[in-house]
Design an enzyme around this catalytic site. Structure first.
Site, PDB file in Angstrom:
ATOM      1  N   LYS A  76     139.715  23.725  48.188  1.00  0.00           N
ATOM      2  CA  LYS A  76     140.581  24.808  48.352  1.00  0.00           C
ATOM      3  C   LYS A  76     142.102  24.760  48.620  1.00  0.00           C
ATOM      4  O   LYS A  76     142.349  23.652  49.524  1.00  0.00           O
ATOM      5  CB  LYS A  76     140.052  25.781  49.416  1.00  0.00           C
ATOM      6  CG  LYS A  76     140.726  26.904  49.321  1.00  0.00           C
ATOM      7  CD  LYS A  76     140.052  27.872  50.629  1.00  0.00           C
ATOM      8  CE  LYS A  76     140.537  29.418  50.964  1.00  0.00           C
ATOM      9  NZ  LYS A  76     139.978  30.144  52.076  1.00  0.00           N
ATOM     10  N   SER A 151     138.902  34.722  50.653  1.00  0.00           N
ATOM     11  CA  SER A 151     139.972  34.018  50.214  1.00  0.00           C
ATOM     12  C   SER A 151     139.473  32.915  49.316  1.00  0.00           C
ATOM     13  O   SER A 151     140.614  32.446  48.681  1.00  0.00           O
ATOM     14  CB  SER A 151     140.931  33.710  51.055  1.00  0.00           C
ATOM     15  OG  SER A 151     140.340  32.800  52.234  1.00  0.00           O
ATOM     16  N   SER A 175     135.708  34.353  54.263  1.00  0.00           N
ATOM     17  CA  SER A 175     136.127  33.739  53.048  1.00  0.00           C
ATOM     18  C   SER A 175     135.391  32.634  52.372  1.00  0.00           C
ATOM     19  O   SER A 175     135.680  32.383  51.189  1.00  0.00           O
ATOM     20  CB  SER A 175     137.744  33.362  53.226  1.00  0.00           C
ATOM     21  OG  SER A 175     138.533  34.083  53.379  1.00  0.00           O
TER      22      SER A 175
END
Ligand code: GLN
Length: 489
Positions: A76, A151, A175
């Site tokens: 990420k 997210s 997330s």
């Protein structure tokens, strides 16, 4: 090969069925093919990947590799990676190149994993749809008109579309789990402190926890093994022994007591999702688990408490982006104040500004007691609810999300509706507990996720439960439409 688990990939690499370099090339080709439509990656790092793959091949040839040597992954884009930009999905950090690797990145690399790139995300990890990224929205591989969740939406989409076997994520309020649910993959949010936060761009420090999204619980177990453990550079890192997660994956579920919180099955839950969860409960029952209804009476307070604590901590963490030290700086500032205000005004997106304003307000002198202190008190009640429940049950089960993936652009104008996507996930972060989401079927061709919550440091039991379920079901093996063609070996 697309559905090979990490264990199978590792075996194939060790038996020379294919090399880490060949595997890397095949996946880089898939990324090139699918990423333009999905927008799952912010940066793709082919040169670095090829270098790491050949190092991995050398280790494999010398038989000095471990179970993850040569396994490709993506991070990420809020895990710092030396030499590769770390944008956090924001204009503020669009050109930021960290001088060091995050602890998670360091450990994955030390084990010989091959980094293919950095995945798209909501700006500063604020969001539930991945529409808040400066680099554009991510598409859900199951239906490209839908969001992948957020997210960690880029990581989820990349794993679901088989662009990479595993990708890291972070979970501050859901997330990892919510995008895992929306894209039909397995995501684990470890106990707060289990995995080092060093080098992970901060959103809300008392809630943030790094973890991973992969295709199965077994794969999550292998990667957790690599990244879990004490790190003196993170002052909240836990000094707690790391068990062998793979060793307990096959444990029998007889004797396991699972709690069903009545608050998680009330109004607001889509009835088709409830149906899928009930079917999964039946499977768990067949595997030997016992069920008991429990109550988590403070559940309704989790969202309001979270949306005070998270923005409060964010407003403080994000004060460092002032255009002076690093990050975006506006053009031709008139004076110092103009530089601060325009750099922040131009560098941050709408949702980030909203959170900074809410957080600053909640922490201001006249309102601190009414909001921040109150939210921290609620946080204690939530933690106590879970501790009471864990006196009676080993694991808590419920839906991960109240709906399946929704269409792009349908919730962006309504922050409160967007915040309610995390109704079943934020309490876990407020309490610091581990939780996992795994796929349990579909509603109208969109994946449904089931959430398992464990007691502190009980990741092993969550992974074991989900693994047993995945041995008798194949929801985690389904390929999104249009993702099956291309490279096969
Ligand atoms: N969706 C939640 C938020 O917007 C959770 C985000 C997260 O876990 N990083 O804050």
């Amino acid at each position: 090969m697309l559905n090979y688990s990490i264990r199978q990939l590792g075996q194939a690499l060790r038996h020379r069925e294919f090399s880490a370099s060949e595997l890397t090339e095949a996946l880089l080709q898939r990324i090139e093919q699918f990423n333009p439509a999905l927008n799952a990656f912010i940066s793709i790092t082919p040169e670095q990947a090829r270098e790491q793959a050949s190092t991995a091949d050398a280790r494999l040839a010398a038989n000095t590799g471990g179970p993850l040597t040569g396994i490709p992954l993506a991070h990420k884009d809020l895990f710092c990676t030396a030499g590769v930009r770390t944008t956090c999905g924001s204009r503020m950090l669009a050109d930021f190149i960290a001088p060091y690797d995050a602890a998670i990145a360091e450990r994955c690399q030390a084990d010989g994993m091959v980094l293919l790139g950095k995945t798209n995300m909501d700006e500063f990890a604020m969001g539930s749809s991945n529409e808040n990224s400066f680099f554009g929205a991510v598409r859900n591989p199951w239906d490209r008109q839908c969001v992948p969740g957020g997210s960690s939406g880029g990581s989820a989409a990349a794993v679901a579309a088989r662009l990479v076997p595993v990708a890291t994520g972070t979970d501050t309020g859901g997330s990892i789990r919510q995008p895992a649910a929306f894209t039909g993959v397995t995501g684990l949010k470890p106990t707060y402190g289990r995995v080092s936060r060093w080098g992970m761009v901060a959103f809300a420090s008392s809630l943030d926890q790094g973890g991973m999204l992969a295709r199965s619980a077994e794969d999550c177990a292998l990667v957790l093994q690599a990244i879990a453990g004490f790190d003196a550079r993170d002052s909240t890192s836990a000094q707690h022994a790391v068990p062998d997660y793979s060793a307990t994956l096959d444990d029998d579920l007889h004797g396991l007591t699972i709690g069903l919180p009545k608050e998680y099955f009330s109004t607001g839950l889509d009835s088709d999702i409830e149906q899928r969860i009930q079917e999964a409960i039946d499977e768990y029952r067949k595997l030997g688990a016992d069920f008991r209804e429990i109550s988590l009476p403070s559940s309704a307070l989790a969202i309001p408490a979270y949306y005070v604590v998270a923005p409060a901590e964010a407003s403080s963490n994000l004060a460092r982006y002032d255009g002076v030290r690093y990050g975006y700086r506006c053009e031709h500032p008139r004076d110092l104040l103009d530089m601060y205000t325009r750099s922040r005004g131009e560098g941050f997106g709408t949702e980030v500004k909203r959170r900074i304003m809410i957080g600053t307000y909640a922490l201001s002198a006249g309102y601190f007691d009414a909001y921040y202190l109150k939210a921290q008190q609620i946080r204690r009640l939530i933690r106590e609810d879970f501790q009471n429940a864990f006196q009676e049950v080993d694991v808590i089960l419920g839906p991960t999300t109240p709906t399946t993936a929704f269409a792009l652009d349908t919730q962006t104008d309504d922050p409160v509706t967007m915040y309610l996507n995390d109704i079943y996930t934020v309490a876990v972060n407020l309490a610091g507990l581990p939780a996992l989401s795994h796929p349990v079927g579909f509603v109208a061709q969109r994946p449904v996720g089931l959430q398992l919550i464990g007691n502190y440091f009980n990741e092993g039991r969550l992974l074991n439960s989900a693994h047993r379920y995945q041995q008798v079901t194949d929801w985690h093996q389904h390929l999104p439409p249009g993702c099956a063609d291309s490279v096969h070996q």
